[in-house]
Motif scaffolding. Structure first.
Motif, PDB file in Angstrom:
ATOM      1  N   CYS A 109      37.762  32.957  52.042  1.00 58.77           N
ATOM      2  CA  CYS A 109      38.354  33.549  50.839  1.00 58.77           C
ATOM      3  C   CYS A 109      37.932  32.784  49.594  1.00 58.77           C
ATOM      4  O   CYS A 109      37.601  33.377  48.579  1.00 58.77           O
ATOM      5  N   PHE A 114      38.287  34.935  46.264  1.00 59.52           N
ATOM      6  CA  PHE A 114      39.572  35.607  46.328  1.00 59.52           C
ATOM      7  C   PHE A 114      40.722  34.687  45.978  1.00 59.52           C
ATOM      8  O   PHE A 114      41.796  35.141  45.643  1.00 59.52           O
ATOM      9  N   LYS A 137      42.612  39.441  50.649  1.00 55.09           N
ATOM     10  CA  LYS A 137      42.429  39.124  49.231  1.00 55.09           C
ATOM     11  C   LYS A 137      43.555  39.656  48.354  1.00 55.09           C
ATOM     12  O   LYS A 137      43.658  39.305  47.184  1.00 55.09           O
TER      13      LYS A 137
END
Length: 142
Positions: free
Chosen positions: A135, A140, A98
């Protein structure tokens, strides 16, 4: 909060290049650290030019921050040092994928705070256990 806000004053332009080499923290990504399959960040001060390490002049601490792709600044950790201890720290990083950059602050008891940042390449983030779909689901960004 912006990373620049963490450092209240910067007097680094008042010193020569040799002094900068002694104070600016070096940041290194350790992939699969010691065969663990995990990523760590190593920060060391004085890797190219040794910093004094006396009671009168030494590095007191190193702090590591991560900046996410969404530009949030996250405190990762802090390591403190006394005189006679080499300023060298390894920080474990959870959800390495991230982060888009890592920034370190080294504090010298004589010359104050010094900073350095490294940007993490996209392919390194994507191979660090954070697949694109996961993600994006966790917010993220990729």
């Amino acid at each position: 909060m912006e990373f620049a806000d963490i450092i209240e004053s910067d007097e680094s332009d008042k010193v020569d290049d040799r002094s900068k080499e002694r104070h600016i923290p070096t940041i290194e990504v350790l992939r699969n650290y010691e065969g663990t399959g995990k990523e760590y960040i190593r920060v060391v001060v004085g890797e190219k030019a040794i910093h004094p390490n006396t009671p009168e002049h030494h590095i007191e601490y190193i702090e590591l921050y991560g900046r996410t792709k969404m530009m949030d600044t996250v405190t990762i950790g802090r390591a403190t040092f006394g005189p006679g201890v080499k300023p060298d720290a390894v920080f474990g990083v959870v959800y390495f994928g991230k982060y888009r950059e890592f920034c370190a602050i080294a504090y010298c008891n004589v010359h104050g705070p010094w900073e350095n940042c490294i940007e993490i390449r996209e392919e390194l983030r994507l191979t660090a256990g954070c697949r694109r779909e996961k993600c994006l689901q966790e917010g993220f960004g990729v």
